[in-house]
Design an enzyme around this catalytic site. Structure first.
Site, PDB file in Angstrom:
ATOM      1  N   GLU A   1       5.760  11.256   0.268  1.00  0.00           N
ATOM      2  CA  GLU A   1       4.515  12.009   0.524  1.00  0.00           C
ATOM      3  C   GLU A   1       3.659  12.074  -0.748  1.00  0.00           C
ATOM      4  O   GLU A   1       2.995  13.090  -1.016  1.00  0.00           O
ATOM      5  CB  GLU A   1       4.802  13.381   1.119  1.00  0.00           C
ATOM      6  CG  GLU A   1       5.489  13.234   2.470  1.00  0.00           C
ATOM      7  CD  GLU A   1       5.219  14.329   3.439  1.00  0.00           C
ATOM      8  OE1 GLU A   1       4.245  15.085   3.265  1.00  0.00           O
ATOM      9  OE2 GLU A   1       5.987  14.424   4.417  1.00  0.00           O
TER      10      GLU A   1
ATOM     11  N   ARG B   1      36.743  28.028 -11.386  1.00  0.00           N
ATOM     12  CA  ARG B   1      37.308  27.063 -12.344  1.00  0.00           C
ATOM     13  C   ARG B   1      37.676  27.769 -13.658  1.00  0.00           C
ATOM     14  O   ARG B   1      36.824  28.463 -14.251  1.00  0.00           O
ATOM     15  CB  ARG B   1      36.278  25.964 -12.614  1.00  0.00           C
ATOM     16  CG  ARG B   1      36.630  25.004 -13.728  1.00  0.00           C
ATOM     17  CD  ARG B   1      37.754  24.078 -13.352  1.00  0.00           C
ATOM     18  NE  ARG B   1      37.958  23.056 -14.375  1.00  0.00           N
ATOM     19  CZ  ARG B   1      39.006  22.243 -14.390  1.00  0.00           C
ATOM     20  NH1 ARG B   1      39.928  22.323 -13.429  1.00  0.00           N
ATOM     21  NH2 ARG B   1      39.138  21.348 -15.352  1.00  0.00           N
TER      22      ARG B   1
ATOM     23  N   THR C   1      10.336   6.888   7.857  1.00  0.00           N
ATOM     24  CA  THR C   1      11.476   7.780   8.089  1.00  0.00           C
ATOM     25  C   THR C   1      11.718   7.956   9.586  1.00  0.00           C
ATOM     26  O   THR C   1      10.776   8.178  10.353  1.00  0.00           O
ATOM     27  CB  THR C   1      11.213   9.148   7.430  1.00  0.00           C
ATOM     28  OG1 THR C   1      11.040   8.939   6.032  1.00  0.00           O
ATOM     29  CG2 THR C   1      12.365  10.113   7.669  1.00  0.00           C
TER      30      THR C   1
ATOM     31  N   TRP D   1       8.890   1.783   4.901  1.00  0.00           N
ATOM     32  CA  TRP D   1       9.506   3.056   4.498  1.00  0.00           C
ATOM     33  C   TRP D   1       9.359   4.133   5.556  1.00  0.00           C
ATOM     34  O   TRP D   1       9.123   5.293   5.206  1.00  0.00           O
ATOM     35  CB  TRP D   1       8.867   3.610   3.212  1.00  0.00           C
ATOM     36  CG  TRP D   1       8.742   2.731   2.032  1.00  0.00           C
ATOM     37  CD1 TRP D   1       7.584   2.319   1.454  1.00  0.00           C
ATOM     38  CD2 TRP D   1       9.795   2.180   1.240  1.00  0.00           C
ATOM     39  NE1 TRP D   1       7.847   1.543   0.359  1.00  0.00           N
ATOM     40  CE2 TRP D   1       9.204   1.440   0.208  1.00  0.00           C
ATOM     41  CE3 TRP D   1      11.188   2.254   1.325  1.00  0.00           C
ATOM     42  CZ2 TRP D   1       9.946   0.762  -0.743  1.00  0.00           C
ATOM     43  CZ3 TRP D   1      11.926   1.577   0.377  1.00  0.00           C
ATOM     44  CH2 TRP D   1      11.309   0.849  -0.646  1.00  0.00           C
TER      45      TRP D   1
ATOM     46  N   ALA E   1       0.851  -1.200   0.000  1.00  0.00           N
ATOM     47  CA  ALA E   1       0.000   0.000   0.000  1.00  0.00           C
ATOM     48  C   ALA E   1       0.879   1.240   0.000  1.00  0.00           C
ATOM     49  O   ALA E   1       1.286   1.736   1.052  1.00  0.00           O
ATOM     50  CB  ALA E   1      -0.932  -0.002   1.216  1.00  0.00           C
TER      51      ALA E   1
ATOM     52  N   GLY F   1      31.376  19.579 -14.208  1.00  0.00           N
ATOM     53  CA  GLY F   1      32.047  18.650 -15.125  1.00  0.00           C
ATOM     54  C   GLY F   1      32.379  17.335 -14.437  1.00  0.00           C
ATOM     55  O   GLY F   1      31.611  16.845 -13.601  1.00  0.00           O
ATOM     56  N   GLY F   2      33.549  16.778 -14.753  1.00  0.00           N
ATOM     57  CA  GLY F   2      33.951  15.479 -14.183  1.00  0.00           C
ATOM     58  C   GLY F   2      34.044  15.519 -12.669  1.00  0.00           C
ATOM     59  O   GLY F   2      33.714  14.538 -11.987  1.00  0.00           O
TER      60      GLY F   2
HETATM   61  C1  LIG Z   1      13.178   7.170   1.651  1.00  0.00           C
HETATM   62  C2  LIG Z   1      11.697   7.038   1.815  1.00  0.00           C
HETATM   63  C3  LIG Z   1      11.099   7.542   2.968  1.00  0.00           C
HETATM   64  C4  LIG Z   1       9.715   7.409   3.149  1.00  0.00           C
HETATM   65  N1  LIG Z   1       9.144   7.836   4.327  1.00  0.00           N
HETATM   66  C5  LIG Z   1       7.854   7.508   4.595  1.00  0.00           C
HETATM   67  C6  LIG Z   1       7.299   7.757   5.902  1.00  0.00           C
HETATM   68  O1  LIG Z   1       7.957   8.315   6.801  1.00  0.00           O
HETATM   69  N2  LIG Z   1       6.018   7.344   6.145  1.00  0.00           N
HETATM   70  C7  LIG Z   1       5.265   6.725   5.200  1.00  0.00           C
HETATM   71  O2  LIG Z   1       4.116   6.377   5.497  1.00  0.00           O
HETATM   72  N3  LIG Z   1       5.750   6.481   3.955  1.00  0.00           N
HETATM   73  C8  LIG Z   1       7.034   6.856   3.635  1.00  0.00           C
HETATM   74  N4  LIG Z   1       7.553   6.592   2.385  1.00  0.00           N
HETATM   75  C9  LIG Z   1       6.717   5.907   1.392  1.00  0.00           C
HETATM   76  C10 LIG Z   1       6.398   6.776   0.177  1.00  0.00           C
HETATM   77  O3  LIG Z   1       5.438   7.734   0.497  1.00  0.00           O
HETATM   78  C11 LIG Z   1       5.968   5.818  -0.951  1.00  0.00           C
HETATM   79  O4  LIG Z   1       7.140   5.149  -1.384  1.00  0.00           O
HETATM   80  C12 LIG Z   1       5.298   6.528  -2.093  1.00  0.00           C
HETATM   81  O5  LIG Z   1       4.046   7.036  -1.707  1.00  0.00           O
HETATM   82  C13 LIG Z   1       5.123   5.615  -3.329  1.00  0.00           C
HETATM   83  O6  LIG Z   1       4.611   4.377  -2.979  1.00  0.00           O
HETATM   84  P1  LIG Z   1       5.320   3.043  -3.541  1.00  0.00           P
HETATM   85  O7  LIG Z   1       6.762   3.152  -3.211  1.00  0.00           O
HETATM   86  O8  LIG Z   1       4.596   1.865  -3.012  1.00  0.00           O
HETATM   87  O9  LIG Z   1       5.176   3.124  -5.095  1.00  0.00           O
HETATM   88  P2  LIG Z   1       3.915   2.633  -5.990  1.00  0.00           P
HETATM   89  O10 LIG Z   1       2.658   3.168  -5.402  1.00  0.00           O
HETATM   90  O11 LIG Z   1       4.029   1.165  -6.182  1.00  0.00           O
HETATM   91  O12 LIG Z   1       4.205   3.392  -7.357  1.00  0.00           O
HETATM   92  C14 LIG Z   1       5.116   2.896  -8.345  1.00  0.00           C
HETATM   93  C15 LIG Z   1       5.027   3.819  -9.562  1.00  0.00           C
HETATM   94  O13 LIG Z   1       3.684   3.799 -10.086  1.00  0.00           O
HETATM   95  C16 LIG Z   1       3.177   5.122 -10.153  1.00  0.00           C
HETATM   96  N5  LIG Z   1       1.739   5.099  -9.879  1.00  0.00           N
HETATM   97  C17 LIG Z   1       1.088   4.451  -8.886  1.00  0.00           C
HETATM   98  N6  LIG Z   1      -0.228   4.667  -8.960  1.00  0.00           N
HETATM   99  C18 LIG Z   1      -0.434   5.471 -10.039  1.00  0.00           C
HETATM  100  C19 LIG Z   1      -1.583   6.067 -10.654  1.00  0.00           C
HETATM  101  N7  LIG Z   1      -2.811   5.889 -10.158  1.00  0.00           N
HETATM  102  N8  LIG Z   1      -1.397   6.841 -11.757  1.00  0.00           N
HETATM  103  C20 LIG Z   1      -0.146   7.038 -12.259  1.00  0.00           C
HETATM  104  N9  LIG Z   1       0.968   6.519 -11.722  1.00  0.00           N
HETATM  105  C21 LIG Z   1       0.831   5.750 -10.619  1.00  0.00           C
HETATM  106  C22 LIG Z   1       3.947   5.896  -9.088  1.00  0.00           C
HETATM  107  O14 LIG Z   1       3.938   7.295  -9.361  1.00  0.00           O
HETATM  108  C23 LIG Z   1       5.328   5.280  -9.216  1.00  0.00           C
HETATM  109  O15 LIG Z   1       6.017   5.903 -10.273  1.00  0.00           O
HETATM  110  C24 LIG Z   1       8.933   6.777   2.162  1.00  0.00           C
HETATM  111  C25 LIG Z   1       9.543   6.285   1.004  1.00  0.00           C
HETATM  112  C26 LIG Z   1      10.900   6.389   0.830  1.00  0.00           C
HETATM  113  C27 LIG Z   1      11.532   5.812  -0.403  1.00  0.00           C
END
Ligand SMILES: Cc1cc2nc3c(=O)[nH]c(=O)nc-3n(C[C@H](O)[C@H](O)[C@H](O)COP(=O)(O)OP(=O)(O)OC[C@H]3O[C@@H](n4cnc5c(N)ncnc54)[C@H](O)[C@@H]3O)c2cc1C
Length: 400
Positions: free
Chosen positions: A367, A271, A161, A159, A133, A343-344
Site C-alpha cells: 500500500e 526464562r 493479495t 502482487w 508500475a 535470544g537463540g
Molecule cells: C506481499 C505483497 C502483497 C501485495 N499486495 C498488493 C495488492 O493486493 N494489490 C496491489 O495492487 N499491489 C500489491 N502489492 C504491491 C505493493 O504495493 C508494491 O510492491 C509497492 O507499492 C512497491 O512497488 P514495487 O514493489 O514495484 O517497488 P518499486 O516501486 O520498484 O520501489 C523499489 C524501491 O524504490 C523506492 N522508491 C520508489 N520510488 C521512489 C521515490 N520516488 N522516492 C524514494 N524512493 C522510491 C521504494 O520505496 C523501494 O524501496 C503487494 C506487494 C507485496 C510484496
C-alpha cells in the site's frame, strides 16, 4: 463535564475487541504457525471470522454487512494480526477491494457486489500494481478498450493479495493513454470471467498464508455497468481508497507488534539465567519498556487516523500515511527486539517471534512503501494541510 469517555474507546469498541479476541484465541492463533509453514490459505481462520461477521466487518448494514465503523474495523484487523498476520489479510483486503465501490460505485453496483462479500460467499481483491508500475502506479499498462456495451481488458496485474481465492477483483486500467493518471478507470472483474487467470503463488519472506499472485487479463469483456464511477476517474478512486486502507495496514502492524510484545513479556518472566528470570535485568526491562511505548504510540496514531477515515476528514491523506509509516516501522523494530528477548530460541521456528518479524516487514512495503508515505506526508505538509486541532493554532511562517 460530559459522560463521553475522554480520549478512550467506547464500550462498543471495547466489546468488539473482546469478541474478536475470543474468536482469534480459539480459532485463528492455533493455525498461525502451520499456515506459515505450509503456505496454505488459512481457511479455518476465514471460516471462524466469517461465522462471527469479522471477515468483512466494514460492509454497511444496508448491503447486508455488520456496519463496523473504521475504528471497529481497525480493532478487528489488529486483533486478528496479533494472532496471525496472514489471517489479518482477510478483513483488510476485503476492505481494500471494496473501498472503491463504497467511495465511487453506483448503488446498483454496490448492491450486486457488496452483498455477497457481506454474506461470506466471496472475497474482494484490489489490482493496482503491475510488473513495471509499483510506486509509480500511474505508469500502468493494462488497457481497457470500449467495444459496444463492454470494455475489453488486457494486461498483467502483479502482487495481488488473495488472488485466486477471491471471487471479485477491483481492476484499474488505462482507458485514455494520452492522459496518464487522468486516463485510468476502475472495473469490477469476476474470477470466472472468460480470460481471467492467475500466476503461481509468490514465495515470500512472510505472510506466507496469504496468497500473492499475478492476475492475467486476456481479452476479458467487462460490461460497461461494471465500471466503478465515471470513466477516467479510477486513479483518484485508487488513491482515495489507499488513504482509508493505509489505516488498516497500520492496525495490522500494531497487532503484529502487540503479539510480539505479549510473547516477549511472557518469555522474559519464565526464562532464567544467572539464577533469576531475565525480566529482572534492567537491560532487558528497558528494551521491553521501549517496545511497549512504541506499540502504544502507534496504536494511538492509528486510532486517530481511523477517526479521520470514518469522518472522511480533509487531513486523512496525511494521517493515513503517518499511521501506516509509523506503525509499520514500529512493528519492524518491536518484532526484531522480541527475537532479541528470546535470544537463540527467538531465531528458531520453534518460537513465534521470528515469524512475527518476517510478517512485520511487508507492512513497510505494501500500500505504498514507507518512502512513498514520507513523500505523501511531506507533500501534504507543504500544501498546508494540517490537522483540525492545529488549524486553531497560529499559522507559522518561514523565517525571512
Ligand atoms: C506481499 C505483497 C502483497 C501485495 N499486495 C498488493 C495488492 O493486493 N494489490 C496491489 O495492487 N499491489 C500489491 N502489492 C504491491 C505493493 O504495493 C508494491 O510492491 C509497492 O507499492 C512497491 O512497488 P514495487 O514493489 O514495484 O517497488 P518499486 O516501486 O520498484 O520501489 C523499489 C524501491 O524504490 C523506492 N522508491 C520508489 N520510488 C521512489 C521515490 N520516488 N522516492 C524514494 N524512493 C522510491 C521504494 O520505496 C523501494 O524501496 C503487494 C506487494 C507485496 C510484496
Amino acid at each position: 463535564m460530559s459522560d463521553f469517555p475522554l480520549y478512550a474507546l467506547s464500550e462498543e469498541h471495547q466489546a468488539v475487541r473482546a469478541a474478536v479476541r475470543t474468536v482469534c484465541d480459539a480459532k485463528v492463533a492455533p493455525n498461525a504457525a502451520s499456515v506459515d509453514e505450509s503456505g496454505q490459505f488459512p481457511q479455518a481462520s476465514y471460516d471462524a471470522l466469517a461465522a462471527a461477521d469479522f471477515a468483512a466487518p466494514h460492509i454497511p448494514e444496508e448491503y447486508g454487512g455488520a456496519g463496523a465503523d473504521a475504528l471497529a474495523t481497525c480493532i478487528v484487523i489488529e486483533e486478528v494480526a496479533r494472532a496471525c498476520a496472514s489471517s489479518s489479510l482477510i478483513p483488510s483486503v476485503n476492505k481494500l477491494g471494496t473501498m472503491p465501490l463504497l467511495l465511487a460505485g453506483s448503488d446498483d453496483l454496490r448492491k450486486r457486489y457488496l452483498a455477497p462479500v457481506a454474506a461470506n460467499s466471496g472475497m474482494f481483491s484490489y489490482c493496482l500494481s503491475e510488473p513495471e508500475a509499483g510506486s509509480d502506479a500511474a505508469a500502468m499498462k493494462t488497457r481497457a478498450v470500449r467495444d459496444g456495451d463492454a470494455y475489453v481488458l488486457n494486461g498483467v496485474k502483479r502482487w495481488i493479495t488473495n488472488a485466486g481465492v477471491s471471487q471479485y477483483y477491483t481492476v484499474f486500467a488505462v482507458t485514455d493513454p494520452e492522459r496518464k493518471q487522468a486516463g485510468i478507470s476502475a472495473f469490477v472483474v469476476e474470477k470466472d470471467d472468460a480470460g481471467v487467470s492467475f500466476g503461481a503463488p509468490e514465495k515470500k519472506l512472510g505472510i506466507k498464508g496469504s496468497p500473492t499472485r499475478e492476475v492475467y487479463l486476456d481479452d476479458v469483456r467487462v460490461p460497461t455497468d461494471r465500471m466503478i464511477g465515471e470513466e477516467n476517474t479510477g486513479f483518484a478512486t485508487a488513491m482515495r481508497t489507499l488513504d482509508h486502507t493505509r489505516v488498516t495496514i497500520a492496525a495490522q502492524a500494531v497487532g503484529i507488534a502487540q503479539g510480539a510484545l505479549d510473547y516477549a513479556l511472557g518469555y522474559a518472566r519464565e526464562r532464567k539465567q544467572f539464577g533469576r528470570p531475565i525480566a529482572d535485568f534492567q537491560g532487558l526491562q528497558f528494551m521491553l519498556a521501549d517496545m511497549g511505548m512504541k506499540v502504544e504510540a502507534a496504536r494511538q496514531l492509528t486510532y486517530a487516523a481511523a477517526g479521520r477515515s470514518e469522518r472522511n476528514d480533509s487531513d486523512l491523506t496525511f494521517f493515513g500515511a503517518a499511521a501506516k509509516c509509523f506503525a509499520s516501522d514500529t512493528a519492524m523494530q518491536v518484532t526484531t527486539d522480541a527475537v532479541q528477548v528470546l535470544g537463540g530460541y527467538g531465531y528458531t521456528h520453534d518460537y513465534p517471534a521470528e515469524r512475527m518479524m518476517r510478517d512485520a516487514k511487508i507492512t513497510q512495503i505494501y500500500e505504498g512503501t514507507n518512502q512513498v508515505q514520507r513523500i505523501v506526508m511531506a507533500r501534504q505538509l507543504l500544501q498546508g494541510v494540517q490537522s483540525e486541532l492545529r488549524q486553531t493554532a497560529p499559522r507559522r511562517t518561514a523565517p525571512p
